[in-house]
Write a protein that holds these residues in place. Structure first.
Motif, short mmCIF file in Angstrom:
data_model
loop_
_atom_site.label_atom_id
_atom_site.label_comp_id
_atom_site.label_asym_id
_atom_site.label_seq_id
_atom_site.Cartn_x
_atom_site.Cartn_y
_atom_site.Cartn_z
N ALA A 133 0.83 -1.21 0.00
CA ALA A 133 0.00 0.00 0.00
C ALA A 133 0.86 1.26 0.00
CB ALA A 133 -0.93 -0.01 1.21
N ASP A 134 1.96 1.23 0.76
CA ASP A 134 2.87 2.38 0.79
C ASP A 134 3.47 2.64 -0.59
OD1 ASP A 134 2.51 2.96 3.47
OD2 ASP A 134 4.27 1.83 4.14
N ASP A 182 -8.59 0.85 -5.21
CA ASP A 182 -8.01 2.17 -4.98
C ASP A 182 -8.98 3.05 -4.18
OD1 ASP A 182 -9.84 2.29 -7.01
OD2 ASP A 182 -8.72 3.74 -8.21
N GLN A 183 -10.09 2.47 -3.74
CA GLN A 183 -11.06 3.19 -2.91
C GLN A 183 -11.25 2.42 -1.61
OE1 GLN A 183 -12.34 6.13 -3.67
NE2 GLN A 183 -11.24 6.16 -5.61
N ALA A 188 -4.70 5.73 2.60
CA ALA A 188 -5.65 5.56 3.71
C ALA A 188 -5.70 4.10 4.14
CB ALA A 188 -7.04 6.03 3.27
N ARG A 189 -5.60 3.18 3.18
CA ARG A 189 -5.56 1.76 3.51
C ARG A 189 -4.34 1.46 4.37
NH1 ARG A 189 -8.70 -1.96 1.11
NH2 ARG A 189 -10.10 -1.24 -0.53
N ALA A 191 -2.75 3.37 6.41
CA ALA A 191 -2.97 3.87 7.77
C ALA A 191 -3.89 2.93 8.55
CB ALA A 191 -3.57 5.28 7.72
N ALA A 192 -4.94 2.43 7.87
CA ALA A 192 -5.86 1.50 8.54
C ALA A 192 -5.16 0.18 8.85
CB ALA A 192 -7.08 1.26 7.66
N TYR A 193 -4.31 -0.28 7.93
CA TYR A 193 -3.57 -1.51 8.18
C TYR A 193 -2.65 -1.38 9.38
CZ TYR A 193 -5.02 -3.12 3.51
OH TYR A 193 -5.74 -3.52 2.42
N ARG A 194 -2.09 -0.20 9.57
CA ARG A 194 -1.22 0.01 10.73
C ARG A 194 -2.02 -0.01 12.03
NH1 ARG A 194 1.70 2.90 6.68
NH2 ARG A 194 3.92 2.28 6.72
#
Length: 221
Positions: A133-134, A182-183, A188-189, A191-194
């Protein structure tokens, strides 16, 4: 069909396993070709042509096609055609939502039941998703997500859930490839994964499930 006879023969030879029936091997070859979209939505699939290409009877081919129809990868119109099913935008979105719901449940159970070594391995697989994702790499994110979901499913401690997810995996994998990953945006994904990672490390199973599901339904966060 979208595959040449020689490709079918080679795939069947590579899948040769004395412990498997011929029908199982044909099923795996056709299943993998559909998931990889070598056989594309709308492609006709003839049991007669496949049997002739492989030099086998039509019976194991028909068995394989029946299994593929049961999981939704082909559709059969008796005496008319057998063809690879299509993937609408609605079906792709629904498949992604279903995957998130089932994976969230598996993750909650796994976080509660995994030992320390297993939890570390699960987090390592999640790190692969974060890295993808990064780097804004949707393809790698999908591969890493499949590995993560398969792992937590196997370690959920619920044999029924594991079986259901395993049976549905080929259809979901093919359908989800068409979904809009991509939505929300991959940043943002990530950040949520973290946040999901933190919940797993603190053994907060409810939060882990909520974060995973919330990626596909913002109202659930």
């Amino acid at each position: 069909m979208g595959m040449h006879d020689a490709q079918l023969e080679e795939r069947l030879r590579l899948n040769e396993n004395a412990a498997q029936s011929l029908g199982d091997r044909v099923y795996e070859v056709l299943r993998d070709a559909i998931v990889a979209e070598e056989l594309e939505p709308g492609d006709r699939v003839s049991d007669k042509e496949i049997a002739e290409a492989l030099g086998i009877s039509r019976t194991p081919v028909r068995e394989a096609l029946q299994r593929l129809a049961w999981i939704g990868l082909v559709e059969v119109s008796p005496s008319r055609y057998t063809r690879v099913t299509g993937v609408s935008e609605e079906l792709a979105a629904g498949s992604l939502e279903y995957t998130a719901l089932q994976a969230g449940l598996a993750l909650q159970l796994a976080v509660r039941r995994m030992d320390g070594t297993e939890l570390t391995e699960a987090v390592s697989r999640l790190d692969g998703m974060i890295d993808a994702a990064d780097r804004d790499d949707v393809g790698e994110l999908m591969r890493a997500a499949r590995a993560f979901i398969a792992y937590v499913s196997r370690h959920s401690g619920n044999a029924v859930l594991t079986r259901v997810m395993s049976d549905a995996a080929p259809l979901l994998e093919r359908n989800v490839r068409r979904a809009r990953l991509d939505q929300p945006p991959l940043a943002a994904r990530a950040a949520a994964y973290r946040s999901l990672r933190d919940a797993m490390l603190t053994r907060d199973a409810d939060a882990a499930e909520r974060w995973l599901r919330g990626l596909h339904d913002p109202l659930m966060i």
